[in-house]
Design a protein around this motif. Structure first.
Motif, PDB file in Angstrom:
ATOM      1  N   GLY A 314       0.768  -1.238   0.000  1.00 32.46           N
ATOM      2  CA  GLY A 314       0.000   0.000   0.000  1.00 32.46           C
ATOM      3  C   GLY A 314       0.795   1.281   0.000  1.00 32.46           C
ATOM      4  N   LEU A 315       1.740   1.380  -0.898  1.00 33.05           N
ATOM      5  CA  LEU A 315       2.472   2.633  -1.020  1.00 33.05           C
ATOM      6  C   LEU A 315       1.655   3.593  -1.880  1.00 33.05           C
ATOM      7  N   ALA A 316       1.541   4.830  -1.434  1.00 31.33           N
ATOM      8  CA  ALA A 316       0.757   5.788  -2.209  1.00 31.33           C
ATOM      9  C   ALA A 316       1.417   7.158  -2.175  1.00 31.33           C
ATOM     10  N   VAL A 317       1.099   7.948  -3.158  1.00 31.47           N
ATOM     11  CA  VAL A 317       1.676   9.282  -3.239  1.00 31.47           C
ATOM     12  C   VAL A 317       1.256  10.103  -2.016  1.00 31.47           C
ATOM     13  N   GLY A 318       2.198  10.822  -1.453  1.00 31.46           N
ATOM     14  CA  GLY A 318       1.923  11.692  -0.315  1.00 31.46           C
ATOM     15  C   GLY A 318       2.118  11.016   1.031  1.00 31.46           C
ATOM     16  N   MET A 319       2.382   9.691   0.985  1.00 30.86           N
ATOM     17  CA  MET A 319       2.537   8.923   2.224  1.00 30.86           C
ATOM     18  C   MET A 319       3.892   9.250   2.865  1.00 30.86           C
ATOM     19  N   PRO A 320       3.897   9.477   4.188  1.00 27.58           N
ATOM     20  CA  PRO A 320       5.185   9.711   4.870  1.00 27.58           C
ATOM     21  C   PRO A 320       5.955   8.392   5.030  1.00 27.58           C
ATOM     22  N   VAL A 321       7.256   8.422   4.856  1.00 24.59           N
ATOM     23  CA  VAL A 321       8.074   7.201   4.973  1.00 24.59           C
ATOM     24  C   VAL A 321       9.353   7.498   5.731  1.00 24.59           C
ATOM     25  N   GLU A 322       9.910   6.450   6.336  1.00 27.09           N
ATOM     26  CA  GLU A 322      11.230   6.576   6.936  1.00 27.09           C
ATOM     27  C   GLU A 322      12.238   5.948   5.980  1.00 27.09           C
ATOM     28  N   VAL A 323      13.376   6.592   5.779  1.00 23.50           N
ATOM     29  CA  VAL A 323      14.375   6.120   4.830  1.00 23.50           C
ATOM     30  C   VAL A 323      15.661   5.828   5.571  1.00 23.50           C
ATOM     31  N   ASP A 324      16.331   4.714   5.141  1.00 16.65           N
ATOM     32  CA  ASP A 324      17.621   4.428   5.781  1.00 16.65           C
ATOM     33  C   ASP A 324      18.580   3.804   4.788  1.00 16.65           C
ATOM     34  N   VAL A 325      19.864   4.030   5.009  1.00 16.27           N
ATOM     35  CA  VAL A 325      20.890   3.451   4.151  1.00 16.27           C
ATOM     36  C   VAL A 325      21.946   2.833   5.048  1.00 16.27           C
TER      37      VAL A 325
END
Lengths: 335, 557
Positions: A314-325
């Motif tokens: 359920g990924l959608a435009v405008g959705m907040p996400v946490e990113v990590d590398v």
């Protein structure tokens, strides 16, 4: 026999086409010359074939210095992009032409031609004229013709570029099989990185007449050494040192010494971990569904990022996400 | 062939001398030919035009030209004739070309076939036919009682227009074929009427074709020799004046000056065409779709009338010549027989055989030289290739009359080592070849371009030497092109008059000259018979050519 190229240079009317090229091609090796159009890859192939003469530099095949050997005595096979079959000869005559020049007996020629046509699965079309063959069939005949003379090296000049996607995939497999079965070294020019990744033992990535990097397909994809290679082989997020130092300092452990603007971090889209969460500091800007994966465009910490994910949760435009590398997923390249 | 042999003397030579030698020879021999038989004569003419009788350098010859009685009048007449013929040919030529390429009229095959007729014969055959129809003893005068004064301007205009029309049609047809059907589709979708489409797409698209056809017709007309003699009457024309000055009065300086003036219109046309072709290239996309011809009554019925009137006129005029050659006593006793074919005066049929020999020589030698040159240029360094290319296309700008004149100046000079050539059939063959050099050269170069470079490279990689590649690959692919160049040179050589008129002598005459001489001497029926023989020979070879090209092409693809 090994083909050794040392410090080869070539320029056309003042513009440099090849700049100090060094390369070696070993027995049985499949080497791809990869790069955008105008990078010098075809020039290099034509020089190897003897169709062009270099301005300077050395070329040896085993013990033999190739400089003084004309094209027709090099004993190489070549396949061009298209239109290289002799239009006045049948498929079988085309394949047998090299032997005819070598004054072999009629029997031997027809036997060899039949054998080679069988190899490329075209025995049933031996008596067709080139214009009666499809593009893919013509390229198979051209390949058979190149193989018929027992070449010490096969040169392929974008042999698949003029073909439809499906035919291209078939012929690509064919070339791979032929290489495995006959074990003749092959040098292929291509601008298609997927083709290079699939076929080569060794990829030579070129840009502006220079070799950017030589290595296995894995080397080039996983450990690109320059910004150009990182960008040309697949897609990457290229991030300046300055930004990394502020936002992701944990990545700096693997950074080689060098001035800030001479080295950049390269992070492949599939290495970016993206987790949807209300408190996330990133936002999804675009989702592109590609079947097996989805491609995401994100805004995160003032930069735009490209990410790929296999999960369809359920990924959608405008959705907040946490990113990590992770530090191990970052490669440092010369800018 | 000595090329390969000489190379085998030194088999251990490290470089590829045989191939190198081949490329040097292929370019050197044709280039020397161009220098010796094209540049040298023209340069001699330029020099001569600026040197007066007392050996002084200056423009005395040009001033003398103005004072030569009749020259000014002749120039005016020639210009007027040229302009009128051009206007007629452009209008009719466009109608014919358009009808064949775009309309849905019937009888296109007939029209195309008729347009071949004037190409088969010397230009004066049309003048001859007009005289048989409309002259003092013409059929129309005798049976219909209509008497027109055909000798002079009207006859010249008709004869020249009918002669030049097919060449205008060829150029305009090519121009019409180039327009892409998708332009029309796009215009229709945008709502343009077919009349608008004609003016907004068709006409602009053929602009340069019209320009180039116009120059071809104009040059052909002002430098035509045959009709001026046959049907010119008392009208003085430049071509006749120049001939009288040089061959009659031996005034070489003045003749050279006239020759220079005759170079002007073609020089101009060449320049305009170069500019035009540069502008038009780039617009052509690959895989252009030619428009499909369609029938539209309002357009095609009037068009059909015009086209039929024009082609029936040509057919009638040429057919009359053939008919008249069999008539026992024109126009009084119309019973048929072969008596005019027993030609014994002015050398009998010897000139026909001479023409045949000269034309075969020009065609065989010419095709070999052109092929060699085109091949050589492929391998030559760019600067050299460009220069030679430019020289090779220059002859098209030199009217036959001027070339013949220049040959007189260059080869009829006592003391020159080249004088031995003067008065030989060999020189006539050479003159014919260089007269039609450009068209043959361009055809060969275009044909060679169709041989993909990859094919030659592939053959070289397979171990073929340059000679091997040439014989096994290039020559077979080029077969149809070489054949058509051969027959083009042959057919043109058979019928040309304007260049060779200066090179023949009482002991060495040609077929087209014979027709003119017979007509001048009053043996009009014999002239018709001789013309018929020429047409027969040329038509037969044209037929052979079509068969040969068809067979060669079928084998290829």
């Amino acid at each position: 026999m090994t083909l050794e190229i040392n410090n080869l240079c070539k320029s056309f009317a003042g513009s440099v086409a090849l700049d100090r090229i060094n390369l070696s091609v070993k027995d049985n090796e499949f080497v791809c010359l990869l790069g955008p159009s105008g990078c010098g890859k075809t020039t290099l192939l034509r020089i190897i074939a003897g169709l062009l003469t270099p301005d300077s530099g050395e070329m040896r095949l085993g013990e033999r210095n190739l400089a003084a050997v004309p094209t027709r005595e090099r004993g190489f096979g070549i396949v061009f992009q298209s239109y290289s079959l002799f239009p006045n000869m049948t498929a079988a005559e085309n394949v047998g032409y090299g032997l005819k020049i070598r004054k072999r007996s009629k029997n031997e020629i027809s036997q060899r031609a039949a054998e080679m046509l069988a190899l490329v699965k075209l025995s049933h079309l031996a008596d067709r004229m080139p214009y009666q063959l499809s593009g893919g069939q013509q390229q198979r005949v051209a390949l058979a013709r190149a193989l018929a003379v027992d070449p010490t090296l096969i040169l392929l000049d974008e042999p698949l570029s003029a073909l439809d996607a499906k035919v291209r995939a078939d012929l690509r497999q064919e070339i791979r099989d032929v290489h495995r079965r006959l074990g003749i070294p092959i040098i292929m020019v291509t601008h298609d990185q997927e083709e290079a990744l699939m076929l080569s033992d060794k990829v030579v990535c070129m840009n502006y007449g220079r070799i950017e990097q030589v290595g296995t397909p894995e080397d080039l994809y996983l450990r690109p050494s320059t910004r150009f290679v990182a960008d040309f082989m697949g897609r990457s997020n290229l991030v300046p040192t300055e930004w990394v130092r502020q936002a992701l300092p944990q990545l700096l452990v693997s950074r080689p010494p060098g001035a800030d603007d001479s080295i950049e971090a390269c992070i492949r889209p599939e290495r970016l971990s993206v987790t949807p969460t209300e408190a996330g500091s990133g936002v999804i800007r675009e989702v592109t569904f590609l079947g097996n994966i989805s491609q995401l465009r994100l805004d995160w910490r003032g930069r735009e990022w490209l990410a790929e994910t296999a999960s369809m949760s359920g990924l959608a435009v405008g959705m907040p996400v946490e990113v990590d590398v992770a530090a191990s997923d970052c490669v440092w390249v010369r800018a | 062939m000595s090329i390969t042999i000489s190379a085998r003397v030194a088999p251990n030579a490290p470089t590829f001398s045989a191939d190198k030698l081949l490329s040097v020879v292929t370019i050197a021999i044709p280039a020397i030919g161009l220098l010796l038989f094209f540049i040298l004569p023209l340069a001699t003419m330029v020099k001569l035009s600026f040197v007066d009788d007392s050996g002084q350098f200056g423009i005395a010859n040009y001033l003398a030209l103005l004072n030569t009685p009749g020259i000014v009048q002749a120039t005016q007449n020639s210009l007027l004739l040229g302009a009128s013929a051009t206007a007629v040919c452009l209008v009719l030529g466009f109608a014919l070309a358009y009808a064949i390429e775009r309309s849905g009229i019937i009888g296109k095959g007939f029209v195309s076939a008729v347009l071949y007729l004037p190409v088969l014969a010397p230009s004066l055959v049309l003048g001859l036919g007009l005289i048989f129809l409309l002259g003092r003893n013409g059929l129309i005068g005798k049976f219909l009682g209509i008497h027109v004064e055909i000798y002079g301007f009207p006859g010249l205009l008709l004869a020249n227009a009918l002669y030049a029309l097919p060449q205008a049609v060829i150029i305009l047809r090519a121009a019409l074929r180039q327009t892409d059907a998708r332009y029309y589709d796009a215009a229709s979708v945008m709502g343009a009427s077919s009349w608008r489409q004609f003016w907004d797409i068709t006409v602009p698209g053929t602009k340069f074709g019209l320009l180039s056809a116009g120059f071809v017709v104009f040059t052909l007309t002002i430098t035509d020799f045959g009709n001026a003699v046959v049907i010119g009457g008392d009208t003085k024309l430049l071509a006749i004046e120049i001939y009288n000055q040089v061959s009659g009065q031996m005034k070489f300086g003045v003749g050279a000056a006239v020759g220079m003036l005759l170079l002007l219109p073609t020089g101009l046309s060449l320049y305009i065409e170069r500019v035009a072709s540069k502008r038009q290239s780039g617009g052509q996309a690959d895989g252009a779709v030619p428009p499909t011809p369609m029938f539209r009554a309002a357009r095609d019925i009037p068009l059909f009338a015009v086209v039929m009137a024009a082609s029936l006129s040509i057919a009638l005029v040429v057919a009359t010549v053939v008919y008249a050659s069999f008539v026992n006593l024109w126009p009084y006793r119309l019973d048929l027989g072969f008596k005019h074919y027993g030609i014994t005066i002015s050398g009998g049929y010897t000139p026909l055989w001479t023409s045949l020999g000269v034309s075969l020589g020009a065609a065989i030698g010419g095709t070999i030289l052109l092929f060699a040159l085109a091949l050589g240029l492929r391998r030559a360094p760019p600067f050299l290739a460009k220069t030679i290319y430019l020289i090779a296309v220059m002859p098209v700008g030199v009217p036959g009359l001027v070339l013949g004149l220049a040959y007189v100046f260059a080869f009829n000079q006592a003391g020159s080592p080249l004088e031995v050539l003067y008065g030989t059939a060999f020189l006539i063959a050479i003159c014919n070849f260089y007269h039609y050099h450009s068209q043959g050269f361009l055809t060969t170069v275009t044909g060679l371009r169709a041989v993909p470079a990859a094919v030659e490279s592939a053959a070289a990689c397979l171990g073929g030497s340059a000679t091997c590649v040439l014989i096994d690959v290039v020559v077979p692919i080029m077969g149809p092109t070489l054949l058509s160049v051969f027959f083009f040179l042959f057919m043109r050589s058979m019928v040309t008059l304007s260049a060779v008129i200066f090179l023949v002598s009482p002991s060495l005459s040609l077929a087209s000259v014979s027709v003119m001489r017979l007509d001048e001497a009053g043996f009009v029926s014999q002239a018709a018979a001789f013309s018929t023989c020429i047409m027969l020979v040329v038509a037969a070879s044209a037929w052979v050519m079509r068969r040969a090209v068809a067979i060669a092409s079928v084998r290829m693809s």
